[in-house]
Design a protein around this motif. Structure first.
Motif, PDB file in Angstrom:
ATOM      1  N   MET A 288       0.898  -1.098   0.084  1.00 25.58           N
ATOM      2  CA  MET A 288      -0.021  -0.016   0.057  1.00 25.58           C
ATOM      3  C   MET A 288       0.884   1.272  -0.104  1.00 25.58           C
ATOM      4  O   MET A 288       0.578   2.261  -0.808  1.00 25.58           O
ATOM      5  N   LEU A 289       2.076   1.143   0.765  1.00 28.02           N
ATOM      6  CA  LEU A 289       2.852   2.534   0.643  1.00 28.02           C
ATOM      7  C   LEU A 289       3.399   2.562  -0.605  1.00 28.02           C
ATOM      8  O   LEU A 289       3.607   3.747  -1.067  1.00 28.02           O
ATOM      9  N   GLY A 290       3.806   1.526  -1.206  1.00 27.03           N
ATOM     10  CA  GLY A 290       4.447   1.640  -2.497  1.00 27.03           C
ATOM     11  C   GLY A 290       3.340   2.044  -3.573  1.00 27.03           C
ATOM     12  O   GLY A 290       3.670   3.237  -4.296  1.00 27.03           O
ATOM     13  N   SER A 291       2.260   1.749  -3.525  1.00 25.10           N
ATOM     14  CA  SER A 291       1.153   2.381  -4.492  1.00 25.10           C
ATOM     15  C   SER A 291       0.665   3.913  -4.075  1.00 25.10           C
ATOM     16  O   SER A 291       0.991   4.331  -5.090  1.00 25.10           O
ATOM     17  N   ASP A 292       0.623   3.929  -2.998  1.00 23.07           N
ATOM     18  CA  ASP A 292       0.173   5.507  -2.525  1.00 23.07           C
ATOM     19  C   ASP A 292       1.684   6.594  -2.841  1.00 23.07           C
ATOM     20  O   ASP A 292       1.294   7.697  -2.995  1.00 23.07           O
ATOM     21  N   SER A 296       1.171   9.965  -4.551  1.00 23.43           N
ATOM     22  CA  SER A 296       1.212  11.397  -3.948  1.00 23.43           C
ATOM     23  C   SER A 296       2.591  11.823  -4.224  1.00 23.43           C
ATOM     24  O   SER A 296       2.946  12.867  -3.278  1.00 23.43           O
ATOM     25  N   LEU A 297       3.377  11.370  -4.923  1.00 26.24           N
ATOM     26  CA  LEU A 297       4.848  11.732  -5.279  1.00 26.24           C
ATOM     27  C   LEU A 297       4.936  13.306  -5.600  1.00 26.24           C
ATOM     28  O   LEU A 297       5.908  13.915  -5.057  1.00 26.24           O
ATOM     29  N   ASP A 298       4.173  13.443  -6.365  1.00 22.20           N
ATOM     30  CA  ASP A 298       4.287  15.120  -6.849  1.00 22.20           C
ATOM     31  C   ASP A 298       3.762  15.742  -5.526  1.00 22.20           C
ATOM     32  O   ASP A 298       4.084  17.267  -5.520  1.00 22.20           O
ATOM     33  N   GLY A 299       2.708  15.547  -4.619  1.00 26.73           N
ATOM     34  CA  GLY A 299       2.506  16.307  -3.345  1.00 26.73           C
ATOM     35  C   GLY A 299       3.736  16.369  -2.697  1.00 26.73           C
ATOM     36  O   GLY A 299       3.906  17.626  -2.004  1.00 26.73           O
ATOM     37  N   LYS A 300       4.748  15.455  -2.617  1.00 32.09           N
ATOM     38  CA  LYS A 300       5.880  15.467  -1.931  1.00 32.09           C
ATOM     39  C   LYS A 300       6.986  16.645  -2.493  1.00 32.09           C
ATOM     40  O   LYS A 300       7.485  17.313  -1.752  1.00 32.09           O
ATOM     41  N   GLU A 301       7.035  16.774  -3.816  1.00 34.79           N
ATOM     42  CA  GLU A 301       7.721  17.730  -4.300  1.00 34.79           C
ATOM     43  C   GLU A 301       7.177  19.126  -4.257  1.00 34.79           C
ATOM     44  O   GLU A 301       7.872  20.078  -4.036  1.00 34.79           O
TER      45      GLU A 301
END
Length: 581
Positions: A288-292, A296-301
């Motif tokens: 689940m962490l890998g999928s999310d 949400s990676l662009d949110g981290k950026e």
């Protein structure tokens, strides 16, 4: 876990609550496995069906409890994400206002609009998903592993060995996904920037016959964003495939080991069934962490970009703070006080010195100050320093000996009205645009200001008078009319300090002369700082600063500088020759 998360306000109590819910979820999973295995074992052993009713009922209770816990996790994480994203949005907007128009121009208005609107929304998604998923990795995975060890050491060892392999692939593919997400986010911001600027300049592009060429440019940027998105999706799908494959392979190893021992009669059926039910749940948090993570990676950026803006402003304040010697924040003597610039030095982003060791002092009799120099000399930068929009690398601005830093800087900016070369008109009524500094101003006050700045004839010609909608999507105003609206804002706000940055540079001679007469008549005894290359304004200034290559080379009245026949005189004669030519 991203270290930036620990800097968010209120993160620790939320993490403690989510960690407790994760522990309860692991207990519910173990309860599910035990009760389901018991029910199946009863039926498998040929016992009466009625004996399975109770464990099956309790199994359903455990399922309901687990889903309730997951729902609570989402609610807690969702509320925290919403509050944090709103706080970040308010803080970044506050920083953007503090940094002023020069910073917005350097970053690109389209990029900043995208960041403040869509970027903040993506940060919310990132927080909502990443915080509970990361905690599940610890407080669900390890209790399940400990439970498996209690049931069977061999199965526990298999799960222990395979988990690092799974995490290793996740890290490798995650780094690749992050690289692609960086490119995608940059492409998206560039596309937004191009699109926003294209809309604003569409009329000009059509007038110059360049709209099709610019449309092709937007098309190329769109293709770059599409390609970056597809590359990111490829890495995301590959990562999901790898996680699913290795987790299923690990469960298969556990199943084979249990099966062989069941055949030999060395292991109980119900215990083996419990372990087989728990094993997929053991890998679920990392999957689940890998999928999310990809979702949400662009949110981290975006969070990193927002933090950069907030922290850069805070760093600038910190650098200026040690020079403050007075904690008082009242600036009641702005009109009659002495304004001092001490060794101001500003360095550009490329490391080039924009302003170097600028020192000057203005007495209370120097109301109108002209700032002149060639293009790129540093006039607008100096105006930005005076307004607190640009923080100098060294030096300080003082009013009656009080440094303009910290709270005093905010108080100083409340005394300032800024009129740029191209004032922004909001898509609201003409009256509301003039109320920019004073939203509570009465209709009578607005109408008086409209007459004072020479907009009376325009208002009389509008169908809805001063309630006519202007700005983007509304009635278009000329450059001179827009400047009069900006002047009206400054007058209605009754701010004692006016900063003018090339206010008439784009106007024709006739419009400029009319606007000049209006400005000189309505500004009264306010302190005015005018940065311009139109030197005819200087006859009406009390004091003149001449900037040359980032240095203050001459100061004095118009007559004094002409008599010196130095830099100002050369600018004046060059301008006169240009007009004759």
């Amino acid at each position: 876990m991203d270290k930036e998360l620990f800097r968010l306000q209120g993160i620790r109590p939320v993490m403690l609550l989510l960690a407790g819910l994760s522990l309860l979820q692991s207990a519910a999973i173990i309860g599910q496995a035990l009760l389901l295995a018991k029910s199946i074992a009863i039926l498998f052993e040929g016992q009466a069906v009625q004996m399975a009713y109770q464990p099956l009922a309790l199994f359903l209770v455990m399922i309901a409890a687990r889903h309730t816990i997951v729902w609570l996790q989402k609610k807690v994480a969702g509320r925290f994400a919403e509050a944090s994203s709103e706080s970040l949005q308010e803080r970044v907007l506050s920083r953007l206002f503090e940094r002023g128009p020069r910073f917005a121009a350097s970053e690109g208005s389209g990029k900043l609009v995208t960041l403040v609107l869509e970027g903040v929304e993506r940060v919310r998604t990132y927080l909502e998903l990443s915080v509970p998923r990361t905690l599940d990795m610890v407080f669900v995975t390890f209790p399940l592993l400990a439970f498996v060890y209690m049931q069977d050491v061999i199965s526990g060892l298999i799960l222990t060995v395979t988990m690092p392999v799974l995490i290793g692939f996740f890290i490798v593919l995650g780094l690749a996904a992050r690289k692609q997400a960086d490119k995608q986010w940059r492409s998206y911001r560039m596309l937004s920037h191009h699109f926003t600027d294209s809309l604003r300049g569409l009329a000009t592009l059509r007038f110059l016959g360049r709209s099709k060429d610019h449309g092709e440019t937007v098309g190329r940027v769109s293709d770059q964003y599409r390609s970056a998105t597809m590359r990111t999706l490829r890495v995301a799908f590959l990562s999901s495939l790898a996680l699913d494959f290795f987790s299923m392979l690990s469960v298969a190893f556990v199943a084979v080991g249990l099966g062989l021992r069941l055949i030999e009669g060395n292991f109980g059926f119900e215990t083996a069934l419990v372990i087989l039910i728990v094993a997929p749940e053991y890998f679920l948090p990392v999957r689940m962490l890998g999928s999310d993570y990809h979702a949400s990676l662009d949110g981290k950026e975006a969070l990193g970009t927002i933090r950069t803006i907030i922290d850069s402003a805070a760093t600038d304040e910190h650098k200026a703070e040690p020079q403050a010697t007075d904690s008082q924040t009242s600036l009641t003597g702005v009109l009659d006080g002495t304004i001092t610039l001490s060794d101001i030095r500003v360095v550009g982003e490329n490391g080039r010195q924009v302003l170097g060791q600028v020192s000057a002092e203005l007495g209370s009799n120097m109301r109108r100050v002209g700032i002149v120099g060639a293009s790129g000399a540093g006039k607008s930068t100096l105006l930005g320093v005076l307004g607190g929009f640009s923080d100098p690398e060294a030096g300080v601005v003082q009013v009656d000996g009080q440094p303009i830093t910290g709270d005093a800087k905010q108080e100083w900016q409340r005394q300032i009205a800024y009129i740029p070369q191209h004032p922004y008109l909001f898509n609201q009524s003409l009256a509301d645009n003039i109320r920019f500094y004073e939203p509570e101003a009465t209709q009578e006050q607005v109408e008086q200001v409209i007459r004072d700045v020479g907009l009376g004839e325009l208002v009389d010609s509008l169908p809805n008078g001063c309630d006519e909608i202007i700005g983007e999507g509304g009635r278009t105003l000329s450059g001179g009319q827009a400047q009069r609206v900006a002047l009206g804002r400054a007058l209605l706000g009754n701010r004692p300090v006016i900063l003018l940055d090339e206010p008439t540079a784009h106007l024709d001679i006739e419009t400029e002369w009319e606007l000049k007469q209006t400005m000189l008549s309505v500004l009264g005894d306010r302190r005015v700082f005018l940065a311009t290359h139109r030197l005819h304004w200087m006859r009406d200034m009390d004091w003149i600063w001449v900037i040359d290559q980032g240095r203050l080379v001459e100061v004095g009245t118009y007559e004094q500088l002409v008599a010196q026949k130095s830099v100002f005189y050369r600018l004046l004669t060059a301008g006169a020759k240009g007009e004759k030519g």
